[in-house]
Design a protein around this motif. Sequence first.
Motif, PDB file in Angstrom:
ATOM      1  N   ARG A 228       0.760  -1.176   0.289  1.00  0.00           N
ATOM      2  CA  ARG A 228      -0.135  -0.245  -0.024  1.00  0.00           C
ATOM      3  C   ARG A 228       1.052   1.049   0.019  1.00  0.00           C
ATOM      4  O   ARG A 228       1.841   1.291   0.621  1.00  0.00           O
ATOM      5  CB  ARG A 228      -1.051  -0.100   1.280  1.00  0.00           C
TER       6      ARG A 228
ATOM      7  N   ILE B 191       0.986   5.609   0.026  1.00  0.00           N
ATOM      8  CA  ILE B 191       0.169   7.086   0.316  1.00  0.00           C
ATOM      9  C   ILE B 191       0.959   8.114  -0.333  1.00  0.00           C
ATOM     10  O   ILE B 191       2.346   7.999  -0.468  1.00  0.00           O
ATOM     11  CB  ILE B 191       0.038   7.343   1.798  1.00  0.00           C
TER      12      ILE B 191
ATOM     13  N   ALA C 210       5.171   0.687  11.395  1.00  0.00           N
ATOM     14  CA  ALA C 210       5.996   0.066  12.471  1.00  0.00           C
ATOM     15  C   ALA C 210       5.375  -1.434  12.336  1.00  0.00           C
ATOM     16  O   ALA C 210       5.430  -2.040  13.413  1.00  0.00           O
ATOM     17  CB  ALA C 210       6.072   0.844  13.519  1.00  0.00           C
TER      18      ALA C 210
ATOM     19  N   VAL D 102       7.373  -5.461   8.146  1.00  0.00           N
ATOM     20  CA  VAL D 102       8.205  -5.084   6.932  1.00  0.00           C
ATOM     21  C   VAL D 102       9.450  -3.850   7.441  1.00  0.00           C
ATOM     22  O   VAL D 102      10.476  -4.373   7.341  1.00  0.00           O
ATOM     23  CB  VAL D 102       7.404  -4.483   5.780  1.00  0.00           C
TER      24      VAL D 102
ATOM     25  N   ASP E 133       4.786   5.688  13.236  1.00  0.00           N
ATOM     26  CA  ASP E 133       3.585   4.827  12.758  1.00  0.00           C
ATOM     27  C   ASP E 133       2.513   5.646  13.613  1.00  0.00           C
ATOM     28  O   ASP E 133       2.703   6.146  14.558  1.00  0.00           O
ATOM     29  CB  ASP E 133       3.556   3.597  13.698  1.00  0.00           C
TER      30      ASP E 133
ATOM     31  N   GLY F  90      -0.213   4.463  14.812  1.00  0.00           N
ATOM     32  CA  GLY F  90      -0.547   3.679  15.876  1.00  0.00           C
ATOM     33  C   GLY F  90       0.329   3.876  17.503  1.00  0.00           C
ATOM     34  O   GLY F  90       1.520   4.741  17.093  1.00  0.00           O
TER      35      GLY F  90
ATOM     36  N   LYS G 132       1.824  -4.158  15.972  1.00  0.00           N
ATOM     37  CA  LYS G 132       0.492  -3.798  16.951  1.00  0.00           C
ATOM     38  C   LYS G 132      -0.098  -5.615  17.141  1.00  0.00           C
ATOM     39  O   LYS G 132      -1.026  -5.532  17.816  1.00  0.00           O
ATOM     40  CB  LYS G 132      -0.332  -3.021  16.193  1.00  0.00           C
ATOM     41  N   LYS G 133       0.305  -6.376  16.328  1.00  0.00           N
ATOM     42  CA  LYS G 133      -0.240  -7.819  16.303  1.00  0.00           C
ATOM     43  C   LYS G 133       0.114  -8.651  17.403  1.00  0.00           C
ATOM     44  O   LYS G 133      -0.386  -9.669  17.701  1.00  0.00           O
ATOM     45  CB  LYS G 133      -0.338  -8.411  14.770  1.00  0.00           C
TER      46      LYS G 133
ATOM     47  N   ALA H 182       1.720   9.072  15.448  1.00  0.00           N
ATOM     48  CA  ALA H 182       2.244  10.257  14.523  1.00  0.00           C
ATOM     49  C   ALA H 182       2.051   9.715  12.792  1.00  0.00           C
ATOM     50  O   ALA H 182       1.897   8.553  12.537  1.00  0.00           O
ATOM     51  CB  ALA H 182       3.772  10.543  14.715  1.00  0.00           C
TER      52      ALA H 182
ATOM     53  N   ILE I 116       3.411   0.222   5.043  1.00  0.00           N
ATOM     54  CA  ILE I 116       2.246   0.532   5.687  1.00  0.00           C
ATOM     55  C   ILE I 116       1.287  -0.446   5.336  1.00  0.00           C
ATOM     56  O   ILE I 116      -0.127  -0.163   5.204  1.00  0.00           O
ATOM     57  CB  ILE I 116       1.846   1.864   5.364  1.00  0.00           C
TER      58      ILE I 116
ATOM     59  N   LYS J 257      -1.181 -13.119   5.755  1.00  0.00           N
ATOM     60  CA  LYS J 257      -0.376 -12.829   4.642  1.00  0.00           C
ATOM     61  C   LYS J 257       1.274 -13.195   4.600  1.00  0.00           C
ATOM     62  O   LYS J 257       1.937 -12.471   5.143  1.00  0.00           O
ATOM     63  CB  LYS J 257      -0.336 -11.288   4.192  1.00  0.00           C
ATOM     64  N   PHE J 258       1.494 -14.546   4.560  1.00  0.00           N
ATOM     65  CA  PHE J 258       2.793 -15.164   4.742  1.00  0.00           C
ATOM     66  C   PHE J 258       3.011 -16.104   4.015  1.00  0.00           C
ATOM     67  O   PHE J 258       2.190 -16.807   3.586  1.00  0.00           O
ATOM     68  CB  PHE J 258       2.987 -15.792   6.096  1.00  0.00           C
TER      69      PHE J 258
END
Length: 477
Positions: free
Chosen positions: A146, A148, A179, A182, A201, A203, A208-209, A233, A265, A312-313
């Motif tokens: 993704r 931006i 963060a 990747v 990041d 978050g 975060k997982k 941020a 991201i 996604k692995f």
Amino acid sequence: MIKNKYDLIVIGAGSGGLGIALGMLEMGFKVLMVDKSEEKIGGECLNTGCVPSKALIHVANIIHQSTKASDFGIKSSGAPNIHKVKKYIESKQNTIRRHENVDYFREKGLDVVIGTAQFSSKNSLEINNGEYSAKNIIIATGSKPRQIEIEGLKPEITFTNESIFEIDFIPKNFLFIGAGPVSMELGQAFSRLGSKVFIVDRGERILKKEDPVISEVLFKKLEEENITFYLNAEVEKITNDGLAEIKNKQGELVRQPIDAVFMGIGRELNFESLQLEKAEIKTVDGKIVLNNKLQTSNKNVFVSGDAADNFKFSHAAEMHNMLLLNNFLSPFKKKLEKDKFPWVTFTNPEVATFGLGEIQLINKSINYERLEIDFSENDRGTTDDFEYGKLLLFIEKKMFLAGSAKILGGSLVAPNAGEIAQELILVNSAGIAIKKIMNKTYPYPTAADLHKKIIRDRMVKDLKPWMKKVAQMLYNI
Ligand SMILES: Cc1cc2nc3c(=O)[nH]c(=O)nc-3n(C[C@H](O)[C@H](O)[C@H](O)COP(=O)(O)OP(=O)(O)OC[C@H]3O[C@@H](n4cnc5c(N)ncnc54)[C@H](O)[C@@H]3O)c2cc1C
Ligand SMILES: NC(=O)c1ccc[n+]([C@@H]2O[C@H](COP(=O)([O-])OP(=O)(O)OC[C@H]3O[C@@H](n4cnc5c(N)ncnc54)[C@H](O)[C@@H]3O)[C@@H](O)[C@H]2O)c1
């Protein structure tokens, strides 16, 4: 137009496509695999994902270790040569390409067509103006990074995983956006190659997982390595004089000089070129609607790999392929099992996670106990200087002393956590009771010995005074 009839057509020659195409070929079926170009064979994993990133991390770790040697009187000097680093990465990719290339697959008996596939009917595809049909078709078209738009950001200094392994300089100031795994893996690698790395990041924490206590350990280690984090941020813009303006949720603004920006991201799916509507394959919000057997609304079309949009692995693709193979060939159909899935983030220290996490356990109303232990309680952690490492386990809430409780999930942060965790992953996936860990003799001093210690410590807590009395009586007979 020639009509070519196959047992199976697989669209995409990445982790999602290769396993199922070769598996069905080995079972004697007529299989066609399609990919857009010869260079794409092996997909993201080989070309722009797992393989080059792990080779880069390997080099970065050697460089890092060499700096540590100065603690013992050995001094190393000089700066990493990016061309030599890239040469190493390419050589490792080329080794794997020996068994992942068009000629190799054709020799094995697999039909391979290079071109972009699109559906022309419920069971046929158009590729390079030719028509190909099959009893079943698998969509294994992957995902893409993704991206931006950021005001003022120049394309020539913007990288994703699709371009980073072609970079021909080591950026002095390298800004990573995101963060997730990747950026964590590649950010640390570039930091070890000599870049000053900043990670932004939106978050509140990295990875975060992962459970917060696990990601916190990694966060501190990365900060110790001089990586700077801006959490909660986002990057607002890049100014004309090359400064990134980073704003946090409180509205505070920081300006950082940058020479390169990496976007990590998340991932996007893109099925537009496939013309799914011609095969009556339903999508919702750009995702293919799937049942728990990875089957689309067209009963002869299935999805594997990133395109299935669950995990996604590369090894998730392998799990998908095992399921598809079973369901094609066995009368005993299986459903996708997501509760025992493992993954590893290859930072240093590594983070290995498997099974159910705490939020999932709560959502599923499963009775569990949360156990935590540090590697300061493991002698290998001491000798090898990773006492900061942590093991977290979620275990069925049962009478511990009986040893019949099962491990529901867990996480490890330590050097080589991906290897150390393998027995826990087996215990979890095979539903093995914790007494098997208690009965095992762990060679000393191994890091995995901590698995036994965490369970033993918990069992000891369950010892009641009457049990001790009985033990004393037995001893004194
Ligand atoms: C930097 C990075 C590091 C990673 N590290 C790891 C790791 O260490 N371990 C791990 O397990 N996972 C890792 N991953 C994730 C892993 O790379 C992916 O999950 C995996 O490669 C996905 O495989 P896939 O087959 O679904 O998709 P892909 O590998 O992307 O393959 C899809 C293929 O389909 C082809 N295609 C698409 N559309 C068409 C069409 N219409 N016609 C014909 N062909 C088409 C594409 O050309 C492509 O070759 C990493 C990812 C990144 C970005
Ligand atoms: N070792 C491995 O197995 C491995 C390694 C790398 C990638 N992967 C796979 O690739 C997937 C994608 O990884 P990823 O790191 O790109 O994605 P991710 O979704 O895991 O993380 C993306 C991060 O970017 C942040 N973000 C999104 N938009 C932002 C913005 N505008 N500004 C600031 N932050 C923003 C999010 O908050 C999130 O923390 C992973 O989920 C994993 O499945 C696996």
